[in-house]
Motif scaffolding. Structure first.
Motif: not given
Length: 280
Positions: A185-189, A227-236
């Motif tokens: 997940v890309r972040t500003p950091k 949030e993004e990882l949880l979304a991928v977990e659900e979709a996958y």
């Protein structure tokens, strides 16, 4: 490989221990010896009204031991008193465990606001890779949400040193893993272009898994990591999410908000957390 399995003798613990498929998965990744640990809080005493702890402990642990031995594992039992996550870590260190296992019924509004559950405290302090088995909520006879623990693994990486170390868990998971999803997940950091294209870096990792016969996809997302990882977990429909825990200062441990803790609290399936080298 030795594993510590923590149980509070609840229905949720029974689900994690008595599920044949779960035990089979542990055997496939090399677990040969299981140490059953139950922790009695210091403020609870056998003489308290209505508390038949001694008989209940012996009866439950004897049943669990028989089930696990019948599945082909060597078994030791430990009944200790104190703070659960500290005593569990203590037993894991004493026996030289390569894996700690704890059941969790998952998120609730209260648990998401207050750090108090054994699973979340172990997420911060574990000295061995921690497998959080997700158990059904709100039912009298709960079952594991994902029985085939390592069948579909979501690996999350920020390309840190501990994330690289976490990837090495596939050296034993590969014996039970069919396919994997590698996510950044890309972040500003994120570091600049000189560190390389994240998709190329994920593709390199995917190539290593392909050598082991694991079918692999990669995905780059942008936004809030949890949030993004949880979304991928659900979709996958991941059976287990694999990620590292960098560890925090004492002050940081008092605060909610780390990606790892958010995943442990909110994931639909199981979570495997690998601690930093200094804690191993």
């Amino acid at each position: 490989m030795k594993a510590v399995c923590a149980t509070d003798l609840s229905a949720a613990s029974e689900a994690a221990i008595e599920t044949e498929t779960c035990l089979h998965c542990l055997g496939k990744i090399g677990v040969e010896e299981i140490h059953l640990v139950t922790v009695i809080p210091s403020n609870v005493h056998a003489g308290m009204p209505g508390m038949k702890f001694e008989k209940r402990r012996k009866r439950a642990l004897a049943r669990y031991r028989e089930i696990i031995e019948d599945a082909g594992f060597a078994v030791e039992t430990h009944v200790v008193r104190g703070t659960p996550h500290r005593r569990i870590n203590g037993v894991a260190g004493t026996v030289g465990a390569s894996l700690t296992i704890v059941g969790s019924r998952g998120k609730s509004p209260l648990e998401n606001r207050i750090i108090g559950s054994t699973a979340r405290n172990l997420t911060r302090t574990t000295i061995a890779p921690l497998l959080v088995n997700r158990i059904e909520r709100g039912v009298e006879s709960p079952e594991l949400v994902r029985e085939h623990l390592f069948d579909r693994v979501l690996y999350a990486t920020d390309f840190s040193e501990n994330a690289d170390r976490t990837f090495e868990a596939f050296s034993y998971l590969r014996h039970a893993t069919v396919d994997a999803m590698l996510v950044h997940v890309r972040t500003p950091k994120d570091p600049g272009p000189e560190s390389g294209d994240p998709r190329d870096r994920l593709s390199e990792l995917a190539g290593r898994l392909a050598e082991w016969g694991i079918e692999t996809d990669v995905e780059i997302r942008q936004g809030d990591p949890a949030e993004e990882l949880l979304a991928v977990e659900e979709a996958y429909s991941a059976t287990t999410t694999l990620l590292g825990s960098r560890g925090h200062s004492r002050l940081r441990r008092l605060l909610l908000g780390s990606v790892t803790e958010d995943i442990v609290a909110n994931a639909n399936g199981n979570v495997l957390v690998v601690p930093p080298e200094r804690s191993a």
